[in-house]
Design a protein around this motif. Structure first.
Motif, PDB file in Angstrom:
ATOM      1  N   LYS A 102       1.137  -1.434   0.111  1.00 32.56           N
ATOM      2  CA  LYS A 102       0.747  -0.331  -0.103  1.00 32.56           C
ATOM      3  C   LYS A 102       0.953   0.868   0.110  1.00 32.56           C
ATOM      4  O   LYS A 102       1.745   1.394   0.638  1.00 32.56           O
ATOM      5  N   PHE A 103       1.187   2.314  -1.068  1.00 30.60           N
ATOM      6  CA  PHE A 103       1.978   3.425  -0.820  1.00 30.60           C
ATOM      7  C   PHE A 103       0.961   4.230  -0.301  1.00 30.60           C
ATOM      8  O   PHE A 103      -0.374   4.525  -0.934  1.00 30.60           O
ATOM      9  N   ARG A 104       1.332   5.329   0.260  1.00 32.21           N
ATOM     10  CA  ARG A 104       0.566   7.016   0.136  1.00 32.21           C
ATOM     11  C   ARG A 104       1.923   7.999   0.703  1.00 32.21           C
ATOM     12  O   ARG A 104       3.207   7.220   0.814  1.00 32.21           O
ATOM     13  N   GLU A 105       1.373   8.980   0.610  1.00 32.57           N
ATOM     14  CA  GLU A 105       2.424   9.925   0.853  1.00 32.57           C
ATOM     15  C   GLU A 105       2.367  11.238   2.251  1.00 32.57           C
ATOM     16  O   GLU A 105       0.375  11.353   1.684  1.00 32.57           O
ATOM     17  N   GLY A 106       2.963  11.757   2.759  1.00 33.62           N
ATOM     18  CA  GLY A 106       1.849  12.264   4.072  1.00 33.62           C
ATOM     19  C   GLY A 106       3.280  12.730   4.569  1.00 33.62           C
ATOM     20  O   GLY A 106       4.572  12.823   4.502  1.00 33.62           O
ATOM     21  N   GLY A 123       4.027   3.947   2.984  1.00 32.03           N
ATOM     22  CA  GLY A 123       3.388   3.218   3.890  1.00 32.03           C
ATOM     23  C   GLY A 123       4.325   2.822   5.044  1.00 32.03           C
ATOM     24  O   GLY A 123       4.124   2.857   6.070  1.00 32.03           O
ATOM     25  N   MET A 124       5.377   2.332   4.237  1.00 32.59           N
ATOM     26  CA  MET A 124       6.446   1.449   4.807  1.00 32.59           C
ATOM     27  C   MET A 124       7.216   2.784   5.643  1.00 32.59           C
ATOM     28  O   MET A 124       7.925   2.612   7.298  1.00 32.59           O
ATOM     29  N   GLU A 125       7.873   3.738   5.224  1.00 35.04           N
ATOM     30  CA  GLU A 125       8.654   4.443   5.399  1.00 35.04           C
ATOM     31  C   GLU A 125       7.960   5.230   6.622  1.00 35.04           C
ATOM     32  O   GLU A 125       8.624   5.666   7.677  1.00 35.04           O
ATOM     33  N   CYS A 126       6.405   5.649   6.487  1.00 35.29           N
ATOM     34  CA  CYS A 126       5.362   6.004   8.119  1.00 35.29           C
ATOM     35  C   CYS A 126       6.112   4.406   8.774  1.00 35.29           C
ATOM     36  O   CYS A 126       5.562   5.852  10.061  1.00 35.29           O
ATOM     37  N   ASN A 127       5.826   4.267   9.577  1.00 32.93           N
ATOM     38  CA  ASN A 127       5.741   3.140  10.001  1.00 32.93           C
ATOM     39  C   ASN A 127       6.740   2.960  10.714  1.00 32.93           C
ATOM     40  O   ASN A 127       7.157   3.063  11.884  1.00 32.93           O
ATOM     41  N   VAL A 128       8.279   3.452   9.552  1.00 31.48           N
ATOM     42  CA  VAL A 128       9.130   3.552  10.750  1.00 31.48           C
ATOM     43  C   VAL A 128       9.317   4.672  11.175  1.00 31.48           C
ATOM     44  O   VAL A 128       9.646   4.395  12.212  1.00 31.48           O
ATOM     45  N   TYR A 129       8.884   5.614  10.774  1.00 27.70           N
ATOM     46  CA  TYR A 129       8.668   7.481  11.607  1.00 27.70           C
ATOM     47  C   TYR A 129       8.175   6.793  13.049  1.00 27.70           C
ATOM     48  O   TYR A 129       8.056   6.765  13.949  1.00 27.70           O
ATOM     49  N   GLU A 130       6.777   5.460  13.041  1.00 23.60           N
ATOM     50  CA  GLU A 130       5.965   6.071  14.141  1.00 23.60           C
ATOM     51  C   GLU A 130       6.706   4.827  14.375  1.00 23.60           C
ATOM     52  O   GLU A 130       6.439   5.410  16.076  1.00 23.60           O
ATOM     53  N   CYS A 131       7.942   4.016  14.395  1.00 24.45           N
ATOM     54  CA  CYS A 131       8.287   2.660  15.219  1.00 24.45           C
ATOM     55  C   CYS A 131       9.291   3.820  16.292  1.00 24.45           C
ATOM     56  O   CYS A 131       9.352   3.988  18.019  1.00 24.45           O
TER      57      CYS A 131
END
Length: 225
Positions: A102-106, A123-131
């Motif tokens: 799933k791709f998303r940008e924000g 979405g993968m980058e976002c998940n890393v930031y959340e971690c």
């Protein structure tokens, strides 16, 4: 000269592989595939028919020729099927199953960085930031902190690693976030070799984080709750 089609004219031998989404040309299939995977979600779904009168985006070129151009000769070389990036995910049943990412940008508002908006492109980058936001040993992090020069196929390029992470014990790590399917690409290897040298010269640790490493991060955070 652009003929208005998502592939080069027959006499254009400089661009063997051309992105039909943006028209950018590439000499090698690996570069073309990397561009499709990283830049265009829709581009993974199709490959273009090379016939000038057609140019249709299709999923399987051989099947397309069989149905639409039965009297035409199928190209002997070139891409026959669409480039579809798949994440191989273990569902706990002993088998690897494929799913589309799933791709998303924000932007993510970071408490580690004083409320700064941190830009993510997937979405993968976002998940890393959340971690990172949940990890007590991390003081702060920076997105695309610097440029690294590298050589690929005899030409000089630049790229930005994804993250610079400052830890509470004083050490610094540089992370590149990439799906495991992209870790074998020659261009990425050239990037990371140069980045590794850049980091070693400054006392940083360099690592490539795939979905496997991301899952380990999530599990570590879960265990510490």
């Amino acid at each position: 000269m652009n003929n208005g089609l998502p592939f080069p004219p027959k006499n254009d031998k400089q661009r063997k592989y051309v992105c039909f989404v943006c028209g950018k040309g590439f000499l090698s299939f690996d570069e073309y595939k990397e561009h499709i995977v990283e830049s265009h979600e829709e581009g993974r779904e199709f490959v273009c028919c090379p016939l000038e009168r057609c140019g249709s985006p299709v999923r399987d070129l051989r099947l397309h020729f069989k149905v639409k151009h039965p009297h035409e000769k199928i190209p002997a070389k070139g891409q026959m099927k669409a480039v579809v990036w798949k994440d191989q995910t273990n569902r706990g049943e002993g088998k690897l199953k494929s799913r589309k990412p799933k791709f998303r940008e924000g932007y993510l508002t970071s408490t580690k960085n004083g409320g700064k908006e941190m830009h993510y492109r997937s979405g993968m980058e976002c998940n890393v930031y959340e971690c990172l936001e949940c990890m007590s040993e991390i003081i702060s992090y920076e997105v695309e902190p610097f440029k690294v020069k590298y050589t690929f196929q005899g030409e000089m390029h630049e790229y930005n690693p994804d993250l610079k992470i400052n830890f509470s014990d004083g050490h610094v790590e540089i992370w590149e976030i990439k799906p495991s399917d992209q870790t074998h690409l020659p261009k990425n290897s050239a990037k990371w070799e140069s980045c590794q040298q850049h980091c070693e010269a400054r006392g940083y640790k360099f690592m490539v984080l795939t979905e496997i490493g991301l899952n380990k991060l999530k599990q570590k955070i879960k265990n510490n709750l």
